[in-house]
Scaffold this motif. Structure first.
Motif, PDB file in Angstrom:
ATOM      1  N   ILE A 263       0.912  -1.706   0.274  1.00 41.09           N
ATOM      2  CA  ILE A 263       0.425  -0.142  -0.500  1.00 41.09           C
ATOM      3  C   ILE A 263       0.900   1.127  -0.157  1.00 41.09           C
ATOM      4  CG2 ILE A 263      -1.892   0.816   1.240  1.00 41.09           C
ATOM      5  CD1 ILE A 263      -2.468  -1.694   2.720  1.00 41.09           C
ATOM      6  N   ALA A 264       0.904   2.068  -1.409  1.00 40.08           N
ATOM      7  CA  ALA A 264       1.975   3.105  -1.202  1.00 40.08           C
ATOM      8  C   ALA A 264       1.044   4.759  -0.870  1.00 40.08           C
ATOM      9  CB  ALA A 264       2.143   3.349  -2.925  1.00 40.08           C
ATOM     10  N   CYS A 265       1.065   4.940   0.393  1.00 40.69           N
ATOM     11  CA  CYS A 265       0.614   6.284   0.668  1.00 40.69           C
ATOM     12  C   CYS A 265       1.266   7.582   0.594  1.00 40.69           C
ATOM     13  CB  CYS A 265       0.670   5.991   1.812  1.00 40.69           C
ATOM     14  SG  CYS A 265      -0.517   4.537   2.711  1.00 40.69           S
ATOM     15  N   GLY A 266       0.944   8.495  -0.971  1.00 43.12           N
ATOM     16  CA  GLY A 266       1.420   9.734  -1.067  1.00 43.12           C
ATOM     17  C   GLY A 266       2.801   9.619  -1.470  1.00 43.12           C
ATOM     18  N   ILE A 267       2.774   8.561  -1.929  1.00 47.76           N
ATOM     19  CA  ILE A 267       3.997   8.006  -2.926  1.00 47.76           C
ATOM     20  C   ILE A 267       4.194   8.442  -4.359  1.00 47.76           C
ATOM     21  CG2 ILE A 267       6.082   6.655  -4.053  1.00 47.76           C
ATOM     22  CD1 ILE A 267       4.847   5.100  -0.652  1.00 47.76           C
ATOM     23  N   SER A 268       4.789   9.521  -5.055  1.00 47.07           N
ATOM     24  CA  SER A 268       4.380  10.038  -6.570  1.00 47.07           C
ATOM     25  C   SER A 268       4.742   8.732  -7.332  1.00 47.07           C
ATOM     26  CB  SER A 268       5.424  10.925  -6.228  1.00 47.07           C
ATOM     27  OG  SER A 268       6.753  10.471  -6.564  1.00 47.07           O
ATOM     28  N   GLY A 269       5.798   8.098  -6.744  1.00 49.22           N
ATOM     29  CA  GLY A 269       6.475   7.096  -7.621  1.00 49.22           C
ATOM     30  C   GLY A 269       7.840   7.079  -8.918  1.00 49.22           C
ATOM     31  N   ALA A 270       8.369   7.232  -7.652  1.00 48.93           N
ATOM     32  CA  ALA A 270      10.241   7.901  -8.873  1.00 48.93           C
ATOM     33  C   ALA A 270      10.754   6.169  -9.398  1.00 48.93           C
ATOM     34  CB  ALA A 270      11.203   8.321  -7.270  1.00 48.93           C
ATOM     35  N   VAL A 271      11.404   6.370 -10.049  1.00 52.98           N
ATOM     36  CA  VAL A 271      11.833   5.145 -10.174  1.00 52.98           C
ATOM     37  C   VAL A 271      12.771   4.168  -9.711  1.00 52.98           C
ATOM     38  CG1 VAL A 271      14.119   6.064 -11.537  1.00 52.98           C
ATOM     39  CG2 VAL A 271      13.274   3.693 -12.429  1.00 52.98           C
ATOM     40  N   GLN A 272      13.431   5.314  -8.405  1.00 53.18           N
ATOM     41  CA  GLN A 272      14.143   4.254  -7.935  1.00 53.18           C
ATOM     42  C   GLN A 272      13.030   3.826  -6.753  1.00 53.18           C
ATOM     43  OE1 GLN A 272      14.230   7.746  -8.643  1.00 53.18           O
ATOM     44  NE2 GLN A 272      16.470   8.634  -9.041  1.00 53.18           N
ATOM     45  N   HIS A 273      12.140   4.319  -5.795  1.00 55.66           N
ATOM     46  CA  HIS A 273      11.442   3.528  -5.277  1.00 55.66           C
ATOM     47  C   HIS A 273      10.534   2.270  -5.556  1.00 55.66           C
ATOM     48  CE1 HIS A 273       8.849   2.729  -1.961  1.00 55.66           C
ATOM     49  NE2 HIS A 273       7.615   2.859  -2.518  1.00 55.66           N
ATOM     50  N   LEU A 274      10.616   2.353  -6.988  1.00 55.57           N
ATOM     51  CA  LEU A 274       9.504   1.438  -7.708  1.00 55.57           C
ATOM     52  C   LEU A 274      10.595   0.586  -8.279  1.00 55.57           C
ATOM     53  CD1 LEU A 274       7.712   3.797 -10.510  1.00 55.57           C
ATOM     54  CD2 LEU A 274       6.719   3.242  -8.331  1.00 55.57           C
ATOM     55  N   SER A 275      11.132   0.486  -8.027  1.00 57.54           N
ATOM     56  CA  SER A 275      12.250  -0.827  -8.564  1.00 57.54           C
ATOM     57  C   SER A 275      12.042  -2.387  -7.233  1.00 57.54           C
ATOM     58  CB  SER A 275      13.875  -0.137  -9.289  1.00 57.54           C
ATOM     59  OG  SER A 275      14.706   0.486  -7.341  1.00 57.54           O
ATOM     60  N   GLY A 276      12.433  -1.362  -6.551  1.00 56.43           N
ATOM     61  CA  GLY A 276      12.467  -2.308  -4.532  1.00 56.43           C
ATOM     62  C   GLY A 276      11.324  -2.575  -4.664  1.00 56.43           C
ATOM     63  N   ARG A 278       7.998  -2.932  -6.925  1.00 54.73           N
ATOM     64  CA  ARG A 278       7.311  -3.223  -8.783  1.00 54.73           C
ATOM     65  C   ARG A 278       6.263  -5.246  -8.363  1.00 54.73           C
ATOM     66  NH1 ARG A 278      10.610  -0.681 -12.329  1.00 54.73           N
ATOM     67  NH2 ARG A 278       8.200  -1.290 -13.778  1.00 54.73           N
ATOM     68  N   HIS A 279       7.495  -5.914  -8.003  1.00 50.77           N
ATOM     69  CA  HIS A 279       7.361  -7.638  -7.635  1.00 50.77           C
ATOM     70  C   HIS A 279       6.338  -7.992  -6.684  1.00 50.77           C
ATOM     71  CE1 HIS A 279       9.892  -7.861 -10.947  1.00 50.77           C
ATOM     72  NE2 HIS A 279      10.725  -8.056 -10.936  1.00 50.77           N
ATOM     73  N   SER A 280       6.115  -6.298  -5.971  1.00 45.65           N
ATOM     74  CA  SER A 280       4.812  -7.299  -4.621  1.00 45.65           C
ATOM     75  C   SER A 280       3.028  -7.567  -5.508  1.00 45.65           C
ATOM     76  CB  SER A 280       4.728  -5.731  -4.320  1.00 45.65           C
ATOM     77  OG  SER A 280       5.145  -5.243  -4.028  1.00 45.65           O
ATOM     78  N   GLY A 281       3.023  -8.165  -5.117  1.00 49.08           N
ATOM     79  CA  GLY A 281       1.146  -9.151  -6.070  1.00 49.08           C
ATOM     80  C   GLY A 281       0.307  -8.312  -5.822  1.00 49.08           C
ATOM     81  N   LEU A 282      -0.260  -7.636  -5.187  1.00 47.12           N
ATOM     82  CA  LEU A 282      -1.518  -7.256  -5.280  1.00 47.12           C
ATOM     83  C   LEU A 282      -0.171  -4.909  -4.068  1.00 47.12           C
ATOM     84  CD1 LEU A 282      -4.246  -6.027  -5.402  1.00 47.12           C
ATOM     85  CD2 LEU A 282      -4.603  -6.453  -2.746  1.00 47.12           C
ATOM     86  N   ILE A 283      -0.791  -4.021  -5.935  1.00 48.38           N
ATOM     87  CA  ILE A 283      -0.701  -2.797  -5.071  1.00 48.38           C
ATOM     88  C   ILE A 283      -1.412  -1.802  -4.710  1.00 48.38           C
ATOM     89  CG2 ILE A 283       1.840  -0.670  -5.660  1.00 48.38           C
ATOM     90  CD1 ILE A 283       3.056  -2.702  -7.533  1.00 48.38           C
ATOM     91  N   ILE A 284      -1.372  -1.366  -3.723  1.00 45.38           N
ATOM     92  CA  ILE A 284      -2.968  -0.103  -4.106  1.00 45.38           C
ATOM     93  C   ILE A 284      -2.073   1.010  -3.763  1.00 45.38           C
ATOM     94  CG2 ILE A 284      -4.547   0.352  -2.205  1.00 45.38           C
ATOM     95  CD1 ILE A 284      -4.874  -2.335  -1.503  1.00 45.38           C
ATOM     96  N   ALA A 285      -2.381   2.543  -4.660  1.00 46.79           N
ATOM     97  CA  ALA A 285      -1.678   3.764  -4.382  1.00 46.79           C
ATOM     98  C   ALA A 285      -2.569   4.492  -3.986  1.00 46.79           C
ATOM     99  CB  ALA A 285      -0.876   3.676  -5.523  1.00 46.79           C
ATOM    100  N   ILE A 286      -1.958   5.243  -3.003  1.00 50.60           N
ATOM    101  CA  ILE A 286      -3.219   6.645  -2.967  1.00 50.60           C
ATOM    102  C   ILE A 286      -2.599   7.627  -2.771  1.00 50.60           C
ATOM    103  CG2 ILE A 286      -4.538   7.957  -0.771  1.00 50.60           C
ATOM    104  CD1 ILE A 286      -4.081   5.232   0.959  1.00 50.60           C
ATOM    105  N   PHE A 295       0.315   5.123  -9.844  1.00 46.44           N
ATOM    106  CA  PHE A 295      -0.336   4.155 -10.657  1.00 46.44           C
ATOM    107  C   PHE A 295       0.162   3.620 -11.652  1.00 46.44           C
ATOM    108  CE2 PHE A 295      -3.327   8.129  -8.932  1.00 46.44           C
ATOM    109  CZ  PHE A 295      -3.373   7.170  -8.130  1.00 46.44           C
ATOM    110  N   ARG A 296       0.277   3.542 -12.706  1.00 47.33           N
ATOM    111  CA  ARG A 296       1.303   3.417 -13.774  1.00 47.33           C
ATOM    112  C   ARG A 296       1.628   1.361 -13.278  1.00 47.33           C
ATOM    113  NH1 ARG A 296       5.291   7.142 -15.719  1.00 47.33           N
ATOM    114  NH2 ARG A 296       6.708   5.540 -14.878  1.00 47.33           N
ATOM    115  N   ILE A 297       1.680   1.154 -12.219  1.00 48.15           N
ATOM    116  CA  ILE A 297       1.960  -0.390 -11.662  1.00 48.15           C
ATOM    117  C   ILE A 297       1.394  -0.454 -10.937  1.00 48.15           C
ATOM    118  CG2 ILE A 297       4.287   0.278 -12.350  1.00 48.15           C
ATOM    119  CD1 ILE A 297       5.237  -0.238  -9.117  1.00 48.15           C
ATOM    120  N   ALA A 298      -0.065   0.012 -10.480  1.00 52.37           N
ATOM    121  CA  ALA A 298      -1.136  -0.244  -9.927  1.00 52.37           C
ATOM    122  C   ALA A 298      -2.246  -1.105 -10.008  1.00 52.37           C
ATOM    123  CB  ALA A 298      -1.309   0.998  -9.164  1.00 52.37           C
TER     124      ALA A 298
END
Length: 321
Positions: A263-276, A278-286, A295-298
């Motif tokens: 669950i990503a809360c208030g996270i814009s999605g910088a590539v450095q964070h997404l790389s850590g 992105r292989h999560s099972g279910l991604i919920i973004a707020i 939102f591209r991978i959520a």
């Protein structure tokens, strides 16, 4: 791409980093050129690492042995790799975008008079490379025109190489003399352990700077508390502000996680964070920004202020309990 491909293996304390196998997967997707893995080191660990790479990938391995290679040093790595590949030769050199990789790649590209493309996330059908810029706000496609090219592969963008080879590759162990150097690595100190139970967490609730302030971390902690096996994560920005310690950081320079629910809360999605993550099972973004990169991978995208949404969600949960 049919040019020769060289994969630079990264290792720490005699253990091959898993990101090296992701770079192998990248090289396999990239083309059919002759592939060689290069690993530099010293002592008996070098032989075991070379054999591991050969057996697990089926690719030929060139292992460079010298006592001064017991510790990573960009200057020595550049001189040795250049000696193997040769100046001006058309070749593709790829390596993981980890600390050693993005330290080595630019200087190696200069020495080889090569193009340098870093943080690659995907390969397009026209053989161009996709990477993010400006904190993930822009994605660009870049293609080298000709000559050699040095590439770094973003961790998590490719899965580790897991195709069982029909046979092991060859292993050549070469001893080399120390080249003239202007720098020497004296010691590498391990950072403070970051293990805070991420590997056991089924749910990770992470905070970005979009939560507004350190006081609003209470919402993140309360949401995580709803799940029996959960942990609280954060972006580097949150850790840099001192809202949470760096042991909570998820991303290229932090922890790599793959929980069942993220669950990503208030996270814009910088590539450095997404790389850590992105292989999560279910991604919920707020996030309040409907165009946020996360939102591209959520799996589920919630356009709302986390400090409004989470208290309402917690109230609804209490009402159903």
């Amino acid at each position: 791409m049919n040019t020769p491909m060289y994969i630079i293996a990264m290792h720490i304390q005699g253990k091959i980093l898993p990101e090296t196998y992701e770079a192998v997967s990248f090289a396999q997707d990239l083309g059919s050129g002759q592939k060689t893995i290069i690993v530099l080191g010293s002592g008996s660990q070098l032989s075991s690492m070379a054999n591991e790479l050969s057996e697990n990938t089926g690719i030929d391995v060139v292992a460079i042995k010298a006592q001064y290679l017991n510790l990573y040093n960009a200057e020595s790595y550049k001189k040795i790799i250049k000696g193997i590949i040769g100046h001006g030769r058309s070749a593709c050199i790829c390596m993981p975008h980890v600390s050693m990789g993005y330290d080595l790649a630019p200087g190696l590209a200069v020495d080889l008079d090569a193009a340098c493309i870093t943080g690659i996330e995907a390969i397009s059908p026209d053989a161009s490379f996709t990477r993010s810029m400006f904190g993930g706000k822009i994605r660009v496609q870049t293609r080298p025109l000709d000559g050699p090219v040095v590439l770094t592969v973003l961790p998590g963008a490719w899965k580790g190489f897991d195709n069982a080879p029909l046979a092991s590759g060859s292993v050549d162990i070469l001893s080399v003399d120390e080249p003239p150097l202007t720098t020497r690595t004296l010691e590498i100190k391990a950072s403070t352990p970051k293990d805070m139970g991420f590997s056991d967490a089924e749910v990770i609730v992470s905070a970005g700077r979009g939560i507004g302030s350190a006081e609003n971390l209470l919402h993140i902690e309360d949401l995580a508390a709803l799940f029996p096996r959960s942990a609280v994560g954060a972006t580097r920005g949150v850790c840099d502000l001192g809202w949470l310690g760096y042991k909570h950081q998820i991303g290229v320079t932090g922890n790599t996680v793959a929980p069942g629910v993220y669950i990503a809360c208030g996270i814009s999605g910088a590539v450095q964070h997404l790389s850590g993550m992105r292989h999560s099972g279910l991604i919920i973004a707020i996030n309040t920004d409907a165009h946020a990169s996360i939102f591209r991978i959520a799996t589920y995208c919630i356009v709302e202020d986390v400090n409004t949404f989470i208290p309402i969600l917690l109230e609804e949960y209490k009402g159903q309990s």
